[in-house]
Write an enzyme that holds these catalytic residues in place. Structure first.
Site, PDB file in Angstrom:
ATOM      1  N   ASP A 288     -29.457 -22.047  35.595  1.00  0.00           N
ATOM      2  CA  ASP A 288     -30.305 -22.858  36.464  1.00  0.00           C
ATOM      3  C   ASP A 288     -30.566 -24.232  35.871  1.00  0.00           C
ATOM      4  O   ASP A 288     -30.705 -24.395  34.660  1.00  0.00           O
ATOM      5  CB  ASP A 288     -31.629 -22.139  36.717  1.00  0.00           C
ATOM      6  CG  ASP A 288     -31.438 -20.877  37.529  1.00  0.00           C
ATOM      7  OD1 ASP A 288     -30.816 -20.971  38.597  1.00  0.00           O
ATOM      8  OD2 ASP A 288     -31.889 -19.800  37.097  1.00  0.00           O
TER       9      ASP A 288
ATOM     10  N   GLU B  73     -33.330 -15.249  49.321  1.00  0.00           N
ATOM     11  CA  GLU B  73     -33.108 -14.983  47.905  1.00  0.00           C
ATOM     12  C   GLU B  73     -34.405 -15.294  47.164  1.00  0.00           C
ATOM     13  O   GLU B  73     -34.920 -16.408  47.249  1.00  0.00           O
ATOM     14  CB  GLU B  73     -31.960 -15.831  47.341  1.00  0.00           C
ATOM     15  CG  GLU B  73     -30.591 -15.330  47.752  1.00  0.00           C
ATOM     16  CD  GLU B  73     -29.451 -16.058  47.049  1.00  0.00           C
ATOM     17  OE1 GLU B  73     -29.715 -17.005  46.284  1.00  0.00           O
ATOM     18  OE2 GLU B  73     -28.290 -15.680  47.280  1.00  0.00           O
TER      19      GLU B  73
END
Length: 271
Positions: free
Chosen positions: A60, A49
């Site tokens: 995040d 990824e």
């Protein structure tokens, strides 16, 4: 079958679980991204990824937010990330690459142009964090038409309707966010993950990768006992943040190899 589908089919045939590491493209050094991708593959990654840096990465935690800020400050764009994938593909035609990011850079490029550019670069999957599955039918269809798997997130709070919506549009694998909150959070509860996966699999006939909160070989092994794949990102980004630049690729490959060994141990039946 797509490269991702082939990878998971091979893992299932071998009785093994997948390892999906994440790094942010361009961090800590845009010139090193391709080298780091190869280090992930050499360490034993089944799928890579690759984060597309964005100025407001709402899902995040601080570690990956900082990595995005550093990459953006060094001029990393969606176009340069696609160039990284193309250069990675010059040496590695086997390891699937999934771009993970947010809608804004893709929408600026346009979904059709992005699908074509990603296909030409050798991208295998795309996970757009802020695209809800209920509103992503057209986007997912464009990705699949380009041979790219549209990948979606599910969480502990996902309803049966949300799981079913993902089942209608996703391919490749599903990324199950094992914790409420943002990436890098702690306090992983493997038993709660084990309890949720059957509900996902009953509506989404795809492998389930589990991420958020995995920081070491022990937690990777525990998650591999119940999931099809282990996704790890914040810990790797932190490793790169702290590493001496000349040693970064070797340290990354070594840590991924430790995870690989732990996951393979989890996949083997007891003697």
């Amino acid at each position: 079958m797509s490269r991702i589908q082939n990878t998971f089919a091979a893992l299932a045939a071998q009785g093994r679980k997948g390892l999906i590491p994440f790094i942010t493209a361009g961090d800590p050094d845009p010139a090193k991204t391709v080298e780091l991708m190869h280090a992930l593959a050499e360490g034993g990654a089944d799928v890579i990824e690759l984060g597309v840096p964005f100025s407001d990465p709402m899902a995040d935690g601080p570690v990956i937010q900082r990595s995005s800020e550093r990459a953006l400050a060094k001029g990393v764009t969606l176009h340069s990330v696609l160039d990284d994938v193309k250069r990675f593909r010059a040496r590695d035609q086997k390891t699937p690459v999934v771009l993970m990011g947010y809608a804004n850079p893709i929408e600026r490029m346009g979904a059709d142009a992005f699908a074509a550019a990603a296909r030409d670069a050798g991208v295998d999957g795309v996970l757009v964090v802020d695209y809800p599955p209920e509103e992503s039918h057209d986007f997912a269809a464009k990705m699949r038409a380009a041979g790219i798997d549209p990948i979606f997130l599910l969480a502990p709070t996902s309803t049966d309707d949300r799981i079913a919506a993902v089942g209608q549009v996703a391919s490749g694998y599903v990324y199950y966010v094992s914790l409420k909150g943002v990436t890098g959070a702690a306090n992983l509860d493997v038993s709660s993950i084990a309890g949720k996966i059957p509900a996902i699999k009953s509506r989404v006939p795809l492998p389930v990768g589990v991420g958020f909160g995995i920081r070491d070989a022990a937690t990777a092994r525990a998650v591999a006992e119940v999931a099809d794949a282990v996704v790890i990102g914040s810990r790797l980004v932190q490793l790169l943040e702290q590493a001496v630049p000349e040693r970064a690729a070797a340290e990354l490959a070594g840590f991924v190899a430790e995870l690989r060994a732990a996951i393979d141990g989890a996949a083997k039946p007891a003697a």
